[in-house]
Enzyme design. Structure first.
Site, PDB file in Angstrom:
ATOM      1  N   ASP A  13       0.796  -1.248   0.000  1.00  0.00           N
ATOM      2  CA  ASP A  13       0.000   0.000   0.000  1.00  0.00           C
ATOM      3  C   ASP A  13       0.826   1.295   0.000  1.00  0.00           C
ATOM      4  O   ASP A  13       0.537   2.224   0.778  1.00  0.00           O
ATOM      5  CB  ASP A  13      -0.968   0.004   1.191  1.00  0.00           C
ATOM      6  CG  ASP A  13      -2.008  -1.101   1.108  1.00  0.00           C
ATOM      7  OD1 ASP A  13      -1.967  -1.889   0.148  1.00  0.00           O
ATOM      8  OD2 ASP A  13      -2.862  -1.172   2.010  1.00  0.00           O
ATOM      9  N   LYS A 127      -6.969  -4.904  -3.269  1.00  0.00           N
ATOM     10  CA  LYS A 127      -7.737  -5.469  -2.150  1.00  0.00           C
ATOM     11  C   LYS A 127      -8.685  -4.423  -1.596  1.00  0.00           C
ATOM     12  O   LYS A 127      -8.461  -3.231  -1.760  1.00  0.00           O
ATOM     13  CB  LYS A 127      -6.786  -5.986  -1.068  1.00  0.00           C
ATOM     14  CG  LYS A 127      -5.877  -4.900  -0.521  1.00  0.00           C
ATOM     15  CD  LYS A 127      -4.882  -5.452   0.460  1.00  0.00           C
ATOM     16  CE  LYS A 127      -4.000  -4.364   1.017  1.00  0.00           C
ATOM     17  NZ  LYS A 127      -4.725  -3.327   1.756  1.00  0.00           N
ATOM     18  N   CYS A 172      -2.122  -2.849   7.494  1.00  0.00           N
ATOM     19  CA  CYS A 172      -1.984  -3.763   6.362  1.00  0.00           C
ATOM     20  C   CYS A 172      -0.683  -4.558   6.393  1.00  0.00           C
ATOM     21  O   CYS A 172      -0.664  -5.722   5.994  1.00  0.00           O
ATOM     22  CB  CYS A 172      -2.179  -3.002   5.056  1.00  0.00           C
ATOM     23  SG  CYS A 172      -3.911  -2.450   4.891  1.00  0.00           S
TER      24      CYS A 172
HETATM   25  C1  VGL Z   1      -4.697   0.663   5.569  1.00  0.00           C
HETATM   26  C2  VGL Z   1      -6.280   1.669   6.892  1.00  0.00           C
HETATM   27  C3  VGL Z   1      -7.232   1.522   5.907  1.00  0.00           C
HETATM   28  C4  VGL Z   1      -3.277   0.224   5.397  1.00  0.00           C
HETATM   29  C5  VGL Z   1      -5.645   0.502   4.575  1.00  0.00           C
HETATM   30  O1  VGL Z   1      -2.801   0.161   4.252  1.00  0.00           O
HETATM   31  O2  VGL Z   1      -2.615  -0.064   6.420  1.00  0.00           O
HETATM   32  N1  VGL Z   1      -5.033   1.235   6.725  1.00  0.00           N
HETATM   33  N2  VGL Z   1      -6.903   0.942   4.751  1.00  0.00           N
END
Ligand code: VGL
Ligand code: ZN
Length: 229
Positions: A13, A127, A172
């Site tokens: 991410d 995702k 994540c």
């Molecule tokens: C994430 C919060 C919401 C992450 C993704 O990548 O850690 N955190 N969506």
């Protein structure tokens, strides 16, 4: 000991919405990402160095991309009377944190940070694309059983070791590392290539303790690169 050809680097991410401002879009400095992680962009340099070393040594690199439809279930704005930071229970998911709208499909915030080198990346896993289900882990969505398809891809390549970096340490990266370990992979977090949200208070420390208790390894990118040579 790592066998380079059986090793995957998994960059989690590294997207605009999780990074503080820096990017020039049509000549203008942007605002921070919607869920900017403090110093989140500092993961990029060690990840790029790791990715180059992995590919040079015959390993693989994959990346995940948080990819939510508008009105996603993880957005506070999708729930009447809720605000970011509230925590709610659903049938399939207990303790879902509600966030600011972030990583909306096709928007700037969902794009990879443009300093992340995507050339070495041979698979991108999206995702959280189901409106009613969030997904922190690269392997399973937050019901802990709906697969993303990543595990069979990794197994099909004969990979036995996964090195993780990216955002965020306490969400994540944490859930991806726990799942990697649970699936039987030798799992290592690149300690200088992760940054955390830190909400609720203490969540980064708790995540690191839980990863250590699960026998997930920690090593710096420099140590890992040395081992690959
Ligand atoms: C994430 C919060 C919401 C992450 C993704 O990548 O850690 N955190 N969506
Ligand atoms: Zn998300």
């Amino acid at each position: 000991m790592m066998h380079a050809a059986k090793t995957l680097l998994l960059a989690i991410d590294v997207q605009n919405d999780f990074c503080p401002a820096y990017t020039l879009v049509s000549g203008e400095k942007t605002a921070d990402g919607a869920l900017a992680v403090q110093n989140g962009d500092e993961v990029i340099a060690p990840l790029n160095a790791l990715a180059a070393a992995f590919v040079a040594a015959g390993g693989r690199v994959a990346a995940t991309q948080d990819w939510h439809p508008a009105e996603h279930v993880s957005f506070a704005s999708s729930h009447n009377g809720k605000k970011p930071g509230d925590i709610i229970d659903f049938a399939a998911v207990k303790g879902q944190v509600l966030w600011m709208d972030h990583c909306v499909q096709g928007k700037w915030g969902a794009a990879f940070h443009d300093k992340l080198d995507l050339k070495p990346v041979s698979l991108i896993v999206r995702k959280g694309f189901r409106k009613e289900l969030d997904s922190y882990s690269a392997f399973f969505e937050n019901d802990r059983e709906t697969p993303t398809g990543l595990a069979p891809w990794i197994r099909g390549l004969g990979i036995d070791t996964i090195v993780l970096g990216g955002l965020a340490t306490d969400y994540c990266v944490f859930y991806s590392a726990l799942d990697a370990k649970r699936l039987g992979f030798n799992t290592i977090v690149a300690s200088d290539a992760v940054r955390g949200v830190g909400y609720p208070a203490g969540s980064v420390e708790k995540a690191i303790e839980e990863m250590q208790a699960a026998e997930i390894g920690f090593a710096t990118s420099a140590e890992l690169i040395k081992e690959l040579r």
